[in-house]
Design a protein around this motif. Sequence first.
Motif, PDB file in Angstrom:
ATOM      1  N   ALA A 347       0.842  -1.192   0.000  1.00 35.72           N
ATOM      2  CA  ALA A 347       0.000   0.000   0.000  1.00 35.72           C
ATOM      3  C   ALA A 347       0.882   1.249   0.000  1.00 35.72           C
ATOM      4  O   ALA A 347       1.847   1.343   0.771  1.00 35.72           O
ATOM      5  CB  ALA A 347      -0.918   0.010   1.209  1.00 35.72           C
ATOM      6  N   VAL A 348       0.536   2.227  -0.858  1.00 36.49           N
ATOM      7  CA  VAL A 348       1.283   3.475  -0.975  1.00 36.49           C
ATOM      8  C   VAL A 348       0.280   4.628  -0.957  1.00 36.49           C
ATOM      9  O   VAL A 348      -0.720   4.600  -1.683  1.00 36.49           O
ATOM     10  CB  VAL A 348       2.116   3.525  -2.275  1.00 36.49           C
ATOM     11  CG1 VAL A 348       2.861   4.849  -2.378  1.00 36.49           C
ATOM     12  CG2 VAL A 348       3.102   2.370  -2.315  1.00 36.49           C
ATOM     13  N   ALA A 349       0.545   5.637  -0.129  1.00 37.26           N
ATOM     14  CA  ALA A 349      -0.290   6.845  -0.063  1.00 37.26           C
ATOM     15  C   ALA A 349       0.622   8.059  -0.075  1.00 37.26           C
ATOM     16  O   ALA A 349       1.635   8.090   0.647  1.00 37.26           O
ATOM     17  CB  ALA A 349      -1.160   6.847   1.187  1.00 37.26           C
ATOM     18  N   ILE A 350       0.283   9.053  -0.904  1.00 35.99           N
ATOM     19  CA  ILE A 350       1.097  10.258  -1.052  1.00 35.99           C
ATOM     20  C   ILE A 350       0.277  11.451  -0.549  1.00 35.99           C
ATOM     21  O   ILE A 350      -0.833  11.697  -1.036  1.00 35.99           O
ATOM     22  CB  ILE A 350       1.508  10.477  -2.518  1.00 35.99           C
ATOM     23  CG1 ILE A 350       2.312   9.262  -3.014  1.00 35.99           C
ATOM     24  CG2 ILE A 350       2.331  11.747  -2.666  1.00 35.99           C
ATOM     25  CD1 ILE A 350       2.655   9.319  -4.492  1.00 35.99           C
ATOM     26  N   PHE A 351       0.829  12.163   0.443  1.00 34.83           N
ATOM     27  CA  PHE A 351       0.196  13.361   0.992  1.00 34.83           C
ATOM     28  C   PHE A 351       0.999  14.582   0.565  1.00 34.83           C
ATOM     29  O   PHE A 351       2.234  14.544   0.502  1.00 34.83           O
ATOM     30  CB  PHE A 351       0.120  13.286   2.518  1.00 34.83           C
ATOM     31  CG  PHE A 351      -0.887  12.290   3.025  1.00 34.83           C
ATOM     32  CD1 PHE A 351      -2.144  12.683   3.406  1.00 34.83           C
ATOM     33  CD2 PHE A 351      -0.575  10.937   3.079  1.00 34.83           C
ATOM     34  CE1 PHE A 351      -3.088  11.768   3.863  1.00 34.83           C
ATOM     35  CE2 PHE A 351      -1.497  10.007   3.532  1.00 34.83           C
ATOM     36  CZ  PHE A 351      -2.763  10.432   3.923  1.00 34.83           C
ATOM     37  N   GLY A 352       0.290  15.688   0.272  1.00 36.38           N
ATOM     38  CA  GLY A 352       0.931  16.913  -0.181  1.00 36.38           C
ATOM     39  C   GLY A 352       1.452  17.750   0.975  1.00 36.38           C
ATOM     40  O   GLY A 352       1.320  17.384   2.151  1.00 36.38           O
ATOM     41  N   PRO A 353       2.032  18.912   0.653  1.00 41.99           N
ATOM     42  CA  PRO A 353       2.526  19.803   1.721  1.00 41.99           C
ATOM     43  C   PRO A 353       1.433  20.251   2.668  1.00 41.99           C
ATOM     44  O   PRO A 353       1.704  20.593   3.820  1.00 41.99           O
ATOM     45  CB  PRO A 353       3.128  20.985   0.937  1.00 41.99           C
ATOM     46  CG  PRO A 353       3.409  20.441  -0.425  1.00 41.99           C
ATOM     47  CD  PRO A 353       2.351  19.422  -0.690  1.00 41.99           C
ATOM     48  N   SER A 359      -2.740  11.107  -3.728  1.00 38.93           N
ATOM     49  CA  SER A 359      -2.996   9.899  -4.507  1.00 38.93           C
ATOM     50  C   SER A 359      -2.667   8.680  -3.658  1.00 38.93           C
ATOM     51  O   SER A 359      -1.941   8.777  -2.655  1.00 38.93           O
ATOM     52  CB  SER A 359      -2.160   9.885  -5.794  1.00 38.93           C
ATOM     53  OG  SER A 359      -0.776   9.862  -5.475  1.00 38.93           O
ATOM     54  N   CYS A 360      -3.214   7.545  -4.084  1.00 35.94           N
ATOM     55  CA  CYS A 360      -2.937   6.290  -3.398  1.00 35.94           C
ATOM     56  C   CYS A 360      -3.199   5.168  -4.394  1.00 35.94           C
ATOM     57  O   CYS A 360      -3.830   5.364  -5.432  1.00 35.94           O
ATOM     58  CB  CYS A 360      -3.801   6.130  -2.144  1.00 35.94           C
ATOM     59  SG  CYS A 360      -5.574   6.078  -2.500  1.00 35.94           S
TER      60      CYS A 360
END
Length: 829
Positions: A347-353, A359-360
């Motif tokens: 599982a991969v989750a990307i959070f912004g500043p 996205s995930c």
Amino acid sequence: MRSHGGKTDSIRAFRRKAITISALLTSVALPGAAHADPSGLFIDSVNGGQVVLLATLVGAITFAVLSSIALMRARNRAEVENVDLRSQLAGLKVSAERAEALVEGAEQRLVAWATPGEPPLVAGQLDAAVGVPAERAAFLAFGTWLQPESAGLLDRAIASLREAGEPFAVTLVTTAGRLIEASGRTVGAHAVARFRDLSGDRLARAEVETRYDLLVAEVETLKATLSAAPMPIWLRDHEGRLSWVNTAYARAVEAADSEVAVEGELELLDSAARGMVEASHREDPVFLKRLPAIVAGARRIFDVVDIASENGSAGIASDVTAIEAAEAALRREVDFNARTLDQLTTAVAIFGPDRRLKSCNAAYRALFDFDPAFIASRPEENVVLDRLRAERKLPEQADFRTWRADLLSAYRSLETREHWWHLPDGKTLRVIANPNPQGGMTWVYENVTERLDLESRYNSLIQVQGETIDHLAEGVAVFGSDGRLRLQNPSFARIWNLPAGLVTRNPHVAEIVAACRQQGDDAEAWTRFTASVAGLDETRSNAAGRMERSDGRVIDYATVPLPDGQTMVTFVDVTDTERVARALVERNEALEAADAMKNAFIHHVSYELRSPLTNIIGFTQLLADTRVGALNDRQREYVGYVMSSSTALLAIVNDILDLATIDAGIMELDLSEVDIAATVDAAVEGVKDRIAEGQLELRRDIPRGIGSFIGDAKRIRQILFNLLANAVEFSRKNGRVLIAARRGDGIVEFTVADEGPGIPTDFLGAVFDPFASRARGEGRGGAGLGLSIVRSFAELHGGTVDIQSEEGRGATVRVRLPARPGIIAAAAE
């Protein structure tokens, strides 16, 4: 007056000097003059030198007298002029006072410059609200109270006025924002500048002129800027025609210059795009869209901005072809990365500043069971953590706030962090926080539950395997690539009676063979074994063999190639197994012979019984015929018993023959169209007497128009007859029997149900076996061939039979047969 007094003093000094010189000359030139004859007769007695001296003296005196007379006249004239000058000076003073009054009375200020080097004359006064200083020095420092542009303009105008006499008239802006009118011209030898505060119409006009000048300057500056801009820019009049374009536009339409592009009305956008712009302007004056255009024969993409006004429109086209290509490439890359991430099980989750989810991948959504709407809302990480906590998908924490703050502190770090989450549902997650240098965080959730479980099971398996191998009855030995023994279990030494000291020192396979080999053993078998273990064949494969020892023992061996050139060998002492196998083979051969004999006997007996039974039935029918002779009641009863018993026995014999034919594989079906309803009626007709005898109720459930299917009509009728006979036999008195037929999805299903005592659970699995029978209820046990015949005929048709029953609640038998011949043929093959 000073000039006239000076002249008088000069005249007096000159006279005194003349008298003094005359006296001095007299005393020097005539030393004997004191003794001269007073009568003047001495001239005769003087010599020539004295005459010259005397003449010089007389001339000097004459010059002095004449000079005195001229001086006196000049003095008189000077006094007259002095009177005139004083009169003129008084008039000039009056005029100056009058002019000064006029200057002071008007809201203006004058500056007059005379000769270079002299300070200028400053007169007049302006209102302090204008922002003009009252002091002379401060006023002349124009840069202190005028805006820089106005101060520079005034300095240049004054310089031109003083140097070349060029008049000027300009409007200046003070630092207070007020407008000042400045004009300059030459008056005689003077350069005069006048400053006036503008008000009323003049102020309005000046403001308009100032705005006009600013607008003109701005327009010119804007045009110069737009002309140098690298993107095409155009202006259109109220009729939509081009009125101005920049150089980039001319290059884009391949025109020599801007004027040629305007005169030739060369359009950058095609008619469809221009129509789109015009249609958009009817609803919104601002048009903004990405449109294609042909530039230098190549298709380019432009971001077109066109703004409409009452007097026309203006547009600009920014070439975004490279951006479009880059964006397309970026989108493809992002889509590819997203698809790649979705294929990952991690599982991969990307959070912004802003700590919102950007996205995930699919694994992330599946791991925490997030619905698509929640993911689409781009939640903050705090919201995500709170939801996971509410759903008990986070590690249990005594102080959740502190734990969360420590977890989110990774946003302030540049180093990758690793956490281990042990979830309440038993999962174990390895969580990696990878900060993004541009801000934000990438979270990787690796579900290591299975890995840890596998590691644990692997370690347990290794231990179990080790214990298992050590306790196997089979001997196991592993030889290295060099042919030396690496691993062995106790059974290996026991089977070959090897000494303990030999196997513990890692002997070579040749030593093992020498220790195991006995006189009389098959030498070729040992050679093959040695070659499979220590051979140099490029293609290593499994090998197996058997060694029969001279002492009567039989040992099977098998070699299995392992990685790194190793070889595993297993040995099994199959002496006892071989003996039992030989005995079993002999017994099996005997059983097969007995079974063949049984089948032959049954087949022979059945055929032998059929003939006399046929005769018995024929003669019984003949006796029952009243045309042969009348029988009394007892005789007819006995003949009926003989008839029924013979018919039942003949049915059993036929069933035995059918089973024997099926077992022999020689039964063939006579396929044809089988009318379902007619076949059911024929089967019911065969059991009518039994139904009446048992006082049973028969219910039919055959849909109208059910049609027909492909099958052997005789065998189908026999299937239904056997099922009905079986149901009638095991039904209670006054009970009910159901026969139904259904059709669908290429299948024809027959159902026969009764309300008898049912079938015991322990007997349910054997009801289809030949000769399997058990008496139930009021009926009696039959021959046990009916259901066996049903299953055999159903399978020949490519169908199936199943039975459902509970003790005390009857039994239901369903026969499913395919309706299409193709299915039958496929099933037959």
